[in-house]
Design an enzyme around this catalytic site. Structure first.
Site, PDB file in Angstrom:
ATOM      1  N   ARG A 117       1.322   5.870  19.481  1.00  0.00           N
ATOM      2  CA  ARG A 117       0.917   4.470  19.284  1.00  0.00           C
ATOM      3  C   ARG A 117       1.911   3.773  18.344  1.00  0.00           C
ATOM      4  O   ARG A 117       2.508   4.439  17.461  1.00  0.00           O
ATOM      5  CB  ARG A 117      -0.509   4.370  18.726  1.00  0.00           C
ATOM      6  CG  ARG A 117      -0.706   5.056  17.398  1.00  0.00           C
ATOM      7  CD  ARG A 117      -2.078   4.795  16.828  1.00  0.00           C
ATOM      8  NE  ARG A 117      -2.202   3.470  16.230  1.00  0.00           N
ATOM      9  CZ  ARG A 117      -1.769   3.166  14.996  1.00  0.00           C
ATOM     10  NH1 ARG A 117      -1.179   4.062  14.224  1.00  0.00           N
ATOM     11  NH2 ARG A 117      -1.915   1.954  14.536  1.00  0.00           N
ATOM     12  N   PRO A 118       2.079   2.454  18.536  1.00  0.00           N
ATOM     13  CA  PRO A 118       2.982   1.757  17.610  1.00  0.00           C
ATOM     14  C   PRO A 118       2.278   1.556  16.275  1.00  0.00           C
ATOM     15  O   PRO A 118       1.087   1.231  16.250  1.00  0.00           O
ATOM     16  CB  PRO A 118       3.202   0.407  18.309  1.00  0.00           C
ATOM     17  CG  PRO A 118       1.967   0.185  19.133  1.00  0.00           C
ATOM     18  CD  PRO A 118       1.460   1.546  19.529  1.00  0.00           C
ATOM     19  N   ASP A 128      -6.421   2.472  -2.031  1.00  0.00           N
ATOM     20  CA  ASP A 128      -7.506   2.372  -1.044  1.00  0.00           C
ATOM     21  C   ASP A 128      -7.601   3.616  -0.164  1.00  0.00           C
ATOM     22  O   ASP A 128      -8.435   3.674   0.737  1.00  0.00           O
ATOM     23  CB  ASP A 128      -7.437   1.086  -0.204  1.00  0.00           C
ATOM     24  CG  ASP A 128      -6.146   0.929   0.564  1.00  0.00           C
ATOM     25  OD1 ASP A 128      -5.319   1.861   0.551  1.00  0.00           O
ATOM     26  OD2 ASP A 128      -5.966  -0.134   1.196  1.00  0.00           O
ATOM     27  N   SER A 161       0.785  -1.223   0.000  1.00  0.00           N
ATOM     28  CA  SER A 161       0.000   0.000   0.000  1.00  0.00           C
ATOM     29  C   SER A 161       0.828   1.291   0.000  1.00  0.00           C
ATOM     30  O   SER A 161       1.554   1.560  -0.945  1.00  0.00           O
ATOM     31  CB  SER A 161      -0.936  -0.063   1.216  1.00  0.00           C
ATOM     32  OG  SER A 161      -1.874   0.945   1.166  1.00  0.00           O
ATOM     33  N   ARG A 209       4.237   6.063  16.100  1.00  0.00           N
ATOM     34  CA  ARG A 209       3.695   7.314  15.545  1.00  0.00           C
ATOM     35  C   ARG A 209       3.318   8.256  16.682  1.00  0.00           C
ATOM     36  O   ARG A 209       2.779   7.826  17.713  1.00  0.00           O
ATOM     37  CB  ARG A 209       2.462   7.036  14.704  1.00  0.00           C
ATOM     38  CG  ARG A 209       2.728   6.114  13.522  1.00  0.00           C
ATOM     39  CD  ARG A 209       1.608   6.231  12.498  1.00  0.00           C
ATOM     40  NE  ARG A 209       1.595   5.113  11.576  1.00  0.00           N
ATOM     41  CZ  ARG A 209       2.416   4.955  10.525  1.00  0.00           C
ATOM     42  NH1 ARG A 209       3.350   5.848  10.282  1.00  0.00           N
ATOM     43  NH2 ARG A 209       2.324   3.902   9.743  1.00  0.00           N
ATOM     44  N   ASP A 237      -1.961   1.350  -3.420  1.00  0.00           N
ATOM     45  CA  ASP A 237      -2.893   0.300  -3.863  1.00  0.00           C
ATOM     46  C   ASP A 237      -4.317   0.843  -4.005  1.00  0.00           C
ATOM     47  O   ASP A 237      -5.279   0.076  -4.066  1.00  0.00           O
ATOM     48  CB  ASP A 237      -2.848  -0.925  -2.936  1.00  0.00           C
ATOM     49  CG  ASP A 237      -3.294  -0.613  -1.518  1.00  0.00           C
ATOM     50  OD1 ASP A 237      -3.325   0.570  -1.149  1.00  0.00           O
ATOM     51  OD2 ASP A 237      -3.626  -1.559  -0.777  1.00  0.00           O
ATOM     52  N   GLY A 243       1.166  -0.383  12.945  1.00  0.00           N
ATOM     53  CA  GLY A 243       0.961  -1.797  12.634  1.00  0.00           C
ATOM     54  C   GLY A 243       1.405  -2.126  11.223  1.00  0.00           C
ATOM     55  O   GLY A 243       1.227  -3.252  10.754  1.00  0.00           O
ATOM     56  N   THR A 244       1.979  -1.138  10.529  1.00  0.00           N
ATOM     57  CA  THR A 244       2.404  -1.402   9.150  1.00  0.00           C
ATOM     58  C   THR A 244       3.866  -1.024   8.890  1.00  0.00           C
ATOM     59  O   THR A 244       4.409  -1.355   7.849  1.00  0.00           O
ATOM     60  CB  THR A 244       1.546  -0.615   8.147  1.00  0.00           C
ATOM     61  OG1 THR A 244       1.702   0.776   8.424  1.00  0.00           O
ATOM     62  CG2 THR A 244       0.077  -0.996   8.223  1.00  0.00           C
ATOM     63  N   ALA A 262      -8.494   9.633   9.118  1.00  0.00           N
ATOM     64  CA  ALA A 262      -8.023  10.945   8.638  1.00  0.00           C
ATOM     65  C   ALA A 262      -7.113  10.766   7.420  1.00  0.00           C
ATOM     66  O   ALA A 262      -7.064  11.633   6.536  1.00  0.00           O
ATOM     67  CB  ALA A 262      -7.292  11.664   9.762  1.00  0.00           C
TER      68      ALA A 262
END
Ligand code: G16
Length: 547
Positions: free
Chosen positions: A503-504, A288, A68, A512, A286, A506-507, A379
């Site tokens: 927060r960590p 999305d 992505s 972040r 990608d 996930g990608t 967002a």
């Protein structure tokens, strides 16, 4: 009762050994890391997809090979459940366990244990449809995935190189074919025709809009966007930019939705295309995610992100529901994440029910299913609108008592067709936005004026181990490392309209940090000071300070 074809799996698994030093995790959007380290993961996901299909009585499961918005060298894979939604959460854990089995023997043992525990009937058929984006690592990874299919004798359909949302559309279309819930023709052409036909009906009679510029991020969306441009013709004049899917290194580079959102500026390649007042949008790698933007008369850049899209679209749907005389029967609600701008949350909560959930389309999608019409957008531009089956039945059966009601219902029915309800879809969302702009006669400036964003800043921090960061309250507060949240709270109190969270990702292998405040300089300062606390606390590499 059939058994696992252990020998066939063993022979092929030996060709796809797990790198001993790596630990994989099925994260926010599947497995995602450097493309050249994913070979064993792909093979194992091929088998897992087949098992998922067997578990669901032979329904078709989707597999998308993409990373992505990530840099070109990354790649990833995610599974799509039969209605086109993300993989059921419980199976994410199984995927992680299987991906991390250290050897072929350990993998076979884990697989046998899993089949038994999950009570999978191996005599059932298994069907999968799969696709990839344009990343150079894609073909080799797809070959590993196909070995996984071969090992389990999965009936696999190759959808080629296409966007993530088209793959989700295909999964739902295949599984609903010939039923009363038939979603559409199960081909890329079927997808383009369904959406563009509804779009043309919705804008019929509206004055022609000036050309829309689409930044395709040099990714797979360029192909589908070109198809739409062809089919839509004068109904929506389109200019495509950043459509180069073959030159190495250009994917998502200095362009695309993630660039626009994180840099909050115009992709340099668009400077010569965009005139003041003209609207443009960016897709991600990608297709999305979607970000809109425009330049004002002074040439200043203005971003219209997922929050602004949600506000625009929700207000329009509410208006149509009222005009159709259905406001008592159809309730519209919004789902956001912690990244939603405080300005948008205030504006929306004054008008509609709003729920906040953790990052990741899967979380938003499930929460949106609780509304009659659930509008969800992150967002970052990832989102869609869900119409519950009951709402769709009401729209189909409602007897309008005036011509105005009848028109509103027809518009709502066509809007359901324009929207890809399976997942966030940049191109379908873009057409939805264009419908609203055409109906409201809004330009970018008028849309932007719905509410004012608080200045905000998002930064990434490279830390030695992001798994030590644990959150609660829809990721708005840290519970670990201990004490860190209290230090953030102390800082935030010093800023007018200040808000910040950590927060960590996930990608990506980062943490972040998001911050907002009443004035730009303060939002920036707050973000960098919170990032500073994260360094101090975790001993992160100080040479990796955020840019
Ligand atoms: C994926 C997810 C999104 C999420 C984004 C960033 O997007 O589908 O829901 O917002 O990753 O997640 P994180 O902050 O955990 O890295 P995409 O477009 O990359 O698939």
């Amino acid at each position: 009762m059939s058994t696992l074809p252990v020998e066939a799996i063993r022979v092929l698994a030996d060709r796809h050994p797990k790198p001993s030093s790596l630990k994989f995790q099925y994260g926010t959007a599947g497995f995602r890391t450097l493309g050249n380290s994913l070979d064993s993961v792909m093979f194992r996901v091929g088998i897992l997809a087949g098992l998922r299909s067997k578990k669901l009585d032979g329904k078709t499961i989707g597999v998308m090979v993409t990373a992505s918005h990530n840099p070109e060298a990354d790649n990833g894979v995610k599974l799509v459940d039969p209605r086109g939604e993300m993989l059921e959460a419980a199976w994410e854990g199984h995927a992680t366990v299987l991906a991390n089995a250290p050897s072929t023997d350990a993998f076979l043992e884990a697989l046998e244990g899993f089949v038994k525990a999950a009570k999978i009937d191996l005599s059932k058929p298994s069907k999968v449809v799969y696709a990839r984006d344009t990343r150079p690592s894609g073909p080799a990874l797809v070959a590993a995935l196909e070995d996984g299919f071969k090992a389990l004798n999965v009936d696999a359909r190759n959808a080629g190189v296409t966007t993530t949302p088209i793959l989700h559309y295909l999964v739902r279309s295949i599984n609903t074919k010939g039923t009363k819930d038939a979603y559409g023709e199960d081909s890329e052409e079927g997808y383009i025709n369904k959406i563009s036909t509804a779009f043309k009906k919705l804008v019929a009679g509206k004055p022609a809009s000036p050309p829309l510029i689409i930044d395709c991020a040099n990714g797979v969306g360029a192909k589908a966007a070109a198809e739409f441009a062809k089919v839509l013709g004068d109904a929506l004049p389109i200019t495509l930019v950043n459509t180069d899917t073959t030159t190495p290194g250009v994917l998502n580079h200095q362009c695309g939705a993630d660039f626009v959102k994180t840099q909050q500026k115009l992709p340099p390649s668009l400077a010569s295309h965009l005139k003041p007042g003209q609207r443009a949008c960016s897709l991600d790698g990608d297709a999305d995610r979607l970000m809109y933007f425009y330049l004002d008369e002074r040439g200043q850049f203005h971003m219209l992100d997922g929050d602004k899209i949600a506000a625009l679209v929700a207000a329009f749907i509410v208006e149509l529901v009222k005009a159709a005389g259905l406001e008592e029967k159809v309730r519209v609600g919004i789902v956001q994440t912690a990244y939603a701008n405080g300005g948008s949350t205030k504006y929306l909560t004054e008008r509609l029910p709003v729920k906040c959930v953790p990052t990741g389309v899967k979380h938003l999608h499930h929460a949106a299913e609780h509304y009659d019409v659930g509008v969800y957008f992150e967002a970052n531009g990832h989102g869609t609108v869900l119409f519950s089956p009951e709402t769709q039945r009401i729209l189909a059966e409602h007897q309008p008592s005036t011509p105005a009601q009848s028109t509103a219902i027809t518009h709502l029915i066509n809007i359901v067709q324009v929207i890809n309800q399976t997942v966030g879809d940049a191109l379908s969302d873009m057409l939805l936005v264009e419908v609203v702009l055409a109906h409201k006669s809004y330009n970018g400036y008028e849309w932007d004026s719905l509410y004012e964003d608080l200045p905000n800043r998002l930064v990434k921090v490279v830390v030695p181990d992001r798994t030590i960061f644990k959150t609660e309250d829809a990721e708005r507060r840290l519970v670990s490392p201990p004490g860190l949240q209290a230090r953030i709270d102390d800082l935030v109190r010093k800023y007018a309209s200040g808000r910040a969270f950590v927060r960590p990702s996930g990608t990506e292998d980062v943490v972040r940090v998001y911050a907002e405040a009443r004035v730009r300089a303060q939002a920036d300062e707050l973000a960098f000071r919170v990032a500073g606390i994260v360094y101090d606390e975790t001993g992160a590499d100080p040479t990796q300070r955020p840019a």
